[in-house]
Scaffold this active site. Structure first.
Site, short mmCIF file in Angstrom:
data_model
loop_
_atom_site.label_atom_id
_atom_site.label_comp_id
_atom_site.label_asym_id
_atom_site.label_seq_id
_atom_site.Cartn_x
_atom_site.Cartn_y
_atom_site.Cartn_z
N GLY A 9 0.84 -1.18 0.00
CA GLY A 9 0.00 0.00 0.00
C GLY A 9 0.88 1.23 0.00
CB THR A 10 0.18 4.80 -0.71
OG1 THR A 10 -0.99 4.97 0.07
CG2 THR A 10 -0.17 4.56 -2.17
CG ASN A 12 -1.28 8.11 6.58
OD1 ASN A 12 -1.32 7.46 7.62
ND2 ASN A 12 -1.76 9.32 6.48
CE LYS A 15 3.16 0.35 3.70
NZ LYS A 15 2.57 1.69 3.77
CG ASP A 83 6.42 -2.79 9.15
OD1 ASP A 83 5.48 -2.70 8.34
OD2 ASP A 83 6.78 -1.84 9.87
CD GLU A 84 8.15 0.50 6.45
OE1 GLU A 84 8.22 0.63 5.21
OE2 GLU A 84 7.41 1.19 7.16
CB CYS A 141 -5.90 11.03 -3.33
SG CYS A 141 -4.91 12.42 -3.90
CD GLN A 167 13.96 12.41 2.44
OE1 GLN A 167 14.60 12.83 1.48
NE2 GLN A 167 12.94 13.07 2.96
CB CYS A 178 -5.15 9.65 -7.06
SG CYS A 178 -5.44 11.35 -7.59
#
Length: 192
Positions: A9-10, A12, A15, A83-84, A141, A167, A178
């Site tokens: 997912g993006t 925020n 996840k 995670d990550e 979005c 970063q 979006c």
């Protein structure tokens, strides 16, 4: 039969909350979970999985020296959570496939699909190629009500579209957007 799951997912999109919820559900049933996070993610301290809403849990650190297959064989968990996972290297993703295929332990990896320039991370690339099941964790979005599929990096509140791929940061550095809003902000930045 165990599977390798890739849930992306993006920024925020929740996840890390999902990772922590899944770990809690296994542990509440008396089942053993191995929780991992890459060493590069030090936002909340190395070896910590944390969500923006304040939940957190200690995790084992994935670095270039870890042998997750050997560790999983010794620990015999019911599940492995990562995670990550976008920060994983190819060899580390291959270790996850070996855990699933030879030890029959399910692995659920959570992370970003692409960076702020729309490029796949190495871990994401290999998980997209090798995962048995791929699921999207959705959010909206920042600027409109469409589904966010991109991560927009910001510096001093302004979108940026060049720089190092990695970063570490949160809401102060990245916004879920979006594709349409991303493109609009990129065009606006180029016209300055």
């Amino acid at each position: 039969m165990a599977k390798l799951y890739y849930r992306y997912g993006t920024m925020n999109s929740g996840k890390s909350i999902e990772v922590l919820r899944t770990a809690h559900n296994y542990e509440e049933q008396g089942k053993k979970v191995l929780l991992f996070t890459p060493a590069v993610d030090d936002r909340y301290g190395v070896g910590t999985v944390a969500s923006r809403i304040g939940m957190q849990k200690k995790a084992m650190i994935i670095d270039e020296h870890i042998d997750m297959v050997k560790l999983a064989a010794a620990e015999k968990p019911n599940c492995i959570l990562i995670d990550e996972c976008q920060f994983l290297q190819k060899e580390q993703v291959l270790q996850l496939t070996e855990i699933v295929d030879t030890l029959n332990i399910p692995v659920i990896a959570y992370g970003l699909r692409a960076d702020f320039m729309g490029q796949l991370f190495e871990g994401s690339y290999h998980l997209l190629a090798l995962a048995d099941q791929i699921d999207e964790i959705k959010t909206i979005c920042w600027y409109c009500d469409k589904k966010a599929i991109m991560n927009m990096r910001c510096e001093d509140g302004k979108p940026v579209f060049e720089g190092a791929q990695i970063q570490i940061g949160g809401n102060e550095s990245y916004l879920p957007v979006c594709r349409k809003c991303y493109s609009l902000k990129r065009k606006q930045a180029q016209s300055l």
